[in-house]
Each structure stands twice: as C-alpha cells, then as structure tokens.
Design a protein around this motif. Structure first.
Motif, PDB file in Angstrom:
ATOM      1  N   TYR A 179      -1.541  -0.076   4.939  1.00 26.92           N
ATOM      2  CA  TYR A 179      -2.434  -0.658   3.947  1.00 26.92           C
ATOM      3  C   TYR A 179      -3.682  -1.289   4.564  1.00 26.92           C
ATOM      4  CZ  TYR A 179       0.586   0.388   0.060  1.00 26.92           C
ATOM      5  OH  TYR A 179       1.314   1.057  -0.890  1.00 26.92           O
ATOM      6  N   THR A 180      -3.537  -1.970   5.705  1.00 31.66           N
ATOM      7  CA  THR A 180      -4.717  -2.596   6.309  1.00 31.66           C
ATOM      8  C   THR A 180      -5.677  -1.571   6.882  1.00 31.66           C
ATOM      9  OG1 THR A 180      -3.510  -2.966   8.384  1.00 31.66           O
ATOM     10  CG2 THR A 180      -3.584  -4.798   6.814  1.00 31.66           C
ATOM     11  N   SER A 181      -5.189  -0.385   7.214  1.00 30.46           N
ATOM     12  CA  SER A 181      -6.084   0.644   7.756  1.00 30.46           C
ATOM     13  C   SER A 181      -6.784   1.449   6.662  1.00 30.46           C
ATOM     14  CB  SER A 181      -5.307   1.592   8.677  1.00 30.46           C
ATOM     15  OG  SER A 181      -4.417   2.400   7.932  1.00 30.46           O
ATOM     16  N   ARG A 182      -6.303   1.377   5.432  1.00 34.71           N
ATOM     17  CA  ARG A 182      -6.870   2.216   4.366  1.00 34.71           C
ATOM     18  C   ARG A 182      -7.450   1.452   3.185  1.00 34.71           C
ATOM     19  NH1 ARG A 182      -2.958   4.804   6.961  1.00 34.71           N
ATOM     20  NH2 ARG A 182      -3.138   7.034   7.348  1.00 34.71           N
ATOM     21  N   PHE A 183      -7.135   0.173   3.060  1.00 36.72           N
ATOM     22  CA  PHE A 183      -7.576  -0.607   1.912  1.00 36.72           C
ATOM     23  C   PHE A 183      -8.201  -1.921   2.366  1.00 36.72           C
ATOM     24  CE2 PHE A 183      -4.036   2.009   0.473  1.00 36.72           C
ATOM     25  CZ  PHE A 183      -4.603   2.635  -0.631  1.00 36.72           C
ATOM     26  N   ALA A 184      -8.971  -2.532   1.473  1.00 40.03           N
ATOM     27  CA  ALA A 184      -9.618  -3.813   1.751  1.00 40.03           C
ATOM     28  C   ALA A 184      -8.588  -4.933   1.568  1.00 40.03           C
ATOM     29  CB  ALA A 184     -10.805  -4.014   0.826  1.00 40.03           C
ATOM     30  N   CYS A 185      -7.802  -5.175   2.617  1.00 40.82           N
ATOM     31  CA  CYS A 185      -6.799  -6.232   2.576  1.00 40.82           C
ATOM     32  C   CYS A 185      -6.565  -6.719   4.004  1.00 40.82           C
ATOM     33  CB  CYS A 185      -5.498  -5.746   1.952  1.00 40.82           C
ATOM     34  SG  CYS A 185      -4.728  -4.344   2.764  1.00 40.82           S
ATOM     35  N   GLU A 186      -5.905  -7.869   4.106  1.00 38.39           N
ATOM     36  CA  GLU A 186      -5.610  -8.401   5.442  1.00 38.39           C
ATOM     37  C   GLU A 186      -4.221  -9.013   5.453  1.00 38.39           C
ATOM     38  OE1 GLU A 186      -7.690 -12.755   5.232  1.00 38.39           O
ATOM     39  OE2 GLU A 186      -8.988 -11.048   5.605  1.00 38.39           O
ATOM     40  N   ARG A 187      -3.634  -9.050   6.638  1.00 35.73           N
ATOM     41  CA  ARG A 187      -2.298  -9.632   6.799  1.00 35.73           C
ATOM     42  C   ARG A 187      -2.331 -11.117   6.463  1.00 35.73           C
ATOM     43  NH1 ARG A 187       1.146  -6.524  10.524  1.00 35.73           N
ATOM     44  NH2 ARG A 187       0.036  -4.607  10.975  1.00 35.73           N
ATOM     45  N   ASP A 188      -1.268 -11.570   5.801  1.00 33.80           N
ATOM     46  CA  ASP A 188      -1.118 -12.985   5.463  1.00 33.80           C
ATOM     47  C   ASP A 188       0.338 -13.357   5.742  1.00 33.80           C
ATOM     48  OD1 ASP A 188      -1.402 -15.529   4.564  1.00 33.80           O
ATOM     49  OD2 ASP A 188      -1.740 -15.008   2.478  1.00 33.80           O
TER      50      ASP A 188
END
Length: 71
Positions: A37-46
C-alpha cells in the motif's frame, strides 16, 4: 497516487460524501501489505499495524491463514 479507500471499495458512487474513520483488513502478512500500500497509494505507516490515509486509517489485523476459496 490513488486514494486507498476508493481503491478498496471499488470507487463506489457517492464516495465524495462518505467519510471513513478506518477500515480493518484481516491479512496473513501485515508487513507485505504495508509495503504494497505505501508503494502504490498516498499513505504512510502509523505504527506496526496501521496505515494513515488522508482522513482515516487502514488497520491490519494478523490472520492465521487466508480464508478458503469459494466455488
């Protein structure tokens, strides 16, 4: 980058008016899912089991095994 909520929900009509606080997914490999998901979408680990996405979270719950395939 695409919005992960829209991708997961298949771009449902009316999404502009809808807000999700979080979505929870049962996954067998949380680390691999986070990398995907972090490599393909605008999101970050939390943390170890969550992704911060725009105005919400994608929560990952470790599952022992994948569900049986339906026929």
């Amino acid at each position: 980058m695409r919005n992960v909520f829209l991708a997961l929900l298949g771009g449902m009509a009316g999404m502009a008016e809808t807000h999700f606080h979080h979505l929870q997914l049962n996954v067998t490999d949380p680390a691999a899912v986070m990398d995907f998901y972090t490599s393909r979408f605008a999101c970050e680990r939390d943390g170890a089991d969550a992704l911060r996405v725009d105005s919400g979270w994608l929560l990952l719950r470790k599952a022992r095994r994948a569900p049986a395939a339906r026929r």
